[in-house]
Enzyme design. Structure first.
Site, PDB file in Angstrom:
ATOM      1  N   ASP B  11      -2.581   1.569   6.440  1.00  0.00           N
ATOM      2  CA  ASP B  11      -1.991   0.548   5.874  1.00  0.00           C
ATOM      3  C   ASP B  11      -0.490   0.310   6.485  1.00  0.00           C
ATOM      4  OD1 ASP B  11      -4.009  -0.236   4.368  1.00  0.00           O
ATOM      5  OD2 ASP B  11      -3.397  -0.045   2.749  1.00  0.00           O
ATOM      6  N   ASP B 130     -14.645  -9.255   3.186  1.00  0.00           N
ATOM      7  CA  ASP B 130     -14.359  -8.625   1.650  1.00  0.00           C
ATOM      8  C   ASP B 130     -15.209  -9.290   0.902  1.00  0.00           C
ATOM      9  OD1 ASP B 130     -12.185  -6.918   2.874  1.00  0.00           O
ATOM     10  OD2 ASP B 130     -10.670  -8.672   2.025  1.00  0.00           O
TER      11      ASP B 130
END
Lengths: 193, 251
Positions: B11, B130
């Site tokens: 990230d 997702d």
């Protein structure tokens, strides 16, 4: 050593340039015929769709220049495929250096082939110091059929030519610039040809 | 044989690695380039950078980071997070990214997948999905999994394949962060209905989970973050373990 990467608007050429930088070499991006003809070594990159890339080659006049080059030329991925007689992708006629055709993988395997696979039956100074069954990184939906000019093979549903050589022209289906140390070794070998 | 891929995910916020990274003696664990090099040396097959910057300035810094990663790292990498335009993709690829991943922007405007595939080639277009299983139904979620939609995971995956996606990165919201294993049933169904590679994401906790997702989940690649970042699963050991289970990996 003057190294030129053909810049005709097709592909991730930055990565190739950086890979040579890591070997301590500067590579110039060029579509200038004089600069290209004067180079010691030439990289012919390419990603994307074949007919689009071939049109770009024609627009820049490189389609006529490339077959007449006498210094070592390394086609990478689509660059290699465009050096073949033809490719099924977009029913595109190639530059006819390698006497073979490029076909689409069958749907018995996932397409594109994406990831690390091994290269075998290595037959060229290009692979000097690179072992049989070395892993290289590949991303492609079309493959070159075997021919007398095959210098490496790979299996993916079919056994195909993952590298080719005809005189001063070399082609690799994999991405040496993304294939870790073995890829770097191949680029080094090309420079030393 | 084509090998199964192990993909650490980093990230990135304003060009820096976020979340703790604590697996090795790094001079600067917040430096994504240094971290990426370490992972490449350890045998990671690919890397994914997920940009969670909220500002334009932050995104500009990420672009610079991409350039530095491409300069120094000799394995392929994907950049995702907040990408919704052709111009943005063009800039990332120009900086040396190998692939980009899009998620919510593809749901909002599915034609984006076609446009990117036509302009840059399917090989660099990853569609991240997702999804969450609710009452036996897998539904696509947006904005990092926070917004539910009525879209069925399998139908959406099929649609993006037809639109030209080169790969699917599927994260199960039910499994993400649990360390209880990947969503193997859903993964296997995706792998059987689609003819493009599938990356499994969400749920990695043990080496056995990776074995299971390649065998039962039929995944082509497996992505994880914290188990790698905290050294809970060293990549070289993971690959040896996979090999022991007759799973082809690059060693």
């Amino acid at each position: 050593m003057k190294l030129v990467i053909l810049n005709y608007g097709a592909g991730n050429i930055k990565s190739i340039q950086f890979a040579f930088n890591r070997l301590g070499l500067d590579a110039v991006l060029s579509n200038n015929p004089e600069e290209i003809s004067a180079a010691d070594k030439i990289i012919f990159p390419g990603v994307g769709e074949a007919s689009t890339a071939m049109n770009k080659l024609k627009e820049s006049g490189l389609d006529r220049l490339i077959p007449n080059l006498n210094q070592p030329v390394l086609g990478i991925c689509l660059g290699m495929q465009l050096l073949c007689n033809s490719t099924e992708e977009g029913h595109t006629k190639g530059l006819g250096i390698f006497n073979t055709v490029v076909k689409r993988f069958s749907n018995d395997v996932k397409v594109p082939q994406m990831g690390w696979n091994v290269i075998k039956n290595l037959k060229s100074d290009l692979f000097s110091g690179i072992k049989e069954n070395e892993y290289m990184y590949l991303v492609h939906s079309y493959y070159a059929e075997h021919c007398a000019e095959t210098i490496a093979t790979t299996d993916y549903g079919v056994n195909y030519a993952s590298a080719l050589q005809h005189k001063n022209f070399y082609g690799v289906q994999f991405h040496p610039e993304k294939s870790s140390l073995a890829g770097a070794k191949l680029l080094q070998n090309f420079i030393e040809l | 044989m084509l090998t199964k891929r192990i993909i650490p995910c980093l990230d990135i916020k304003n060009g820096r690695t976020v979340k703790g990274v604590n697996f090795i003696d790094l001079r600067d664990a917040g430096n994504p380039v240094e971290l990426a090099k370490q992972y490449a040396n350890m045998g990671a097959d690919e890397l994914v950078f997920l940009d969670i910057s909220a500002t334009l300035e932050g995104r500009a810094t990420t672009l610079e980071m991409v350039l530095h990663v491409a300069e120094q790292v000799n394995i392929p990498f994907t950049v995702g997070g907040g990408i919704s335009s052709i111009e943005h993709v063009d800039a990332l690829l120009q900086c040396g990214a190998d692939k980009i991943s899009i998620n919510s922007s593809a749901v909002k405007r599915p034609e984006l997948v076609n446009e990117l595939a036509e302009k840059f080639g399917s090989q660099c277009v990853v569609v991240a999905i997702d999804a969450k299983e609710v009452n036996g139904q897998w539904k696509v979620h947006l904005a990092g999994g926070s917004i539910p939609t009525d879209i069925d995971l399998f139908e959406w995956a099929k649609e993006v394949e037809q639109r030209g996606a080169g790969e699917i990165l599927f994260t199960s919201m039910n499994h993400d962060g649990t360390k209880n294993g990947f969503a193997n049933k859903a993964l296997a169904k995706l792998s059987e209905t689609l003819n493009i590679p599938i990356i499994a994401s969400g749920g990695a906790g043990t080496m056995q989970h990776f074995v299971d997702t390649f065998k039962d989940g039929k995944a082509d690649a497996a992505l994880a973050a914290s188990v790698f970042h905290f050294g809970e699963i060293p990549i070289p050991e993971l690959k040896k373990e996979l090999k022991k289970h007759h799973i082809e990996v690059r060693l």
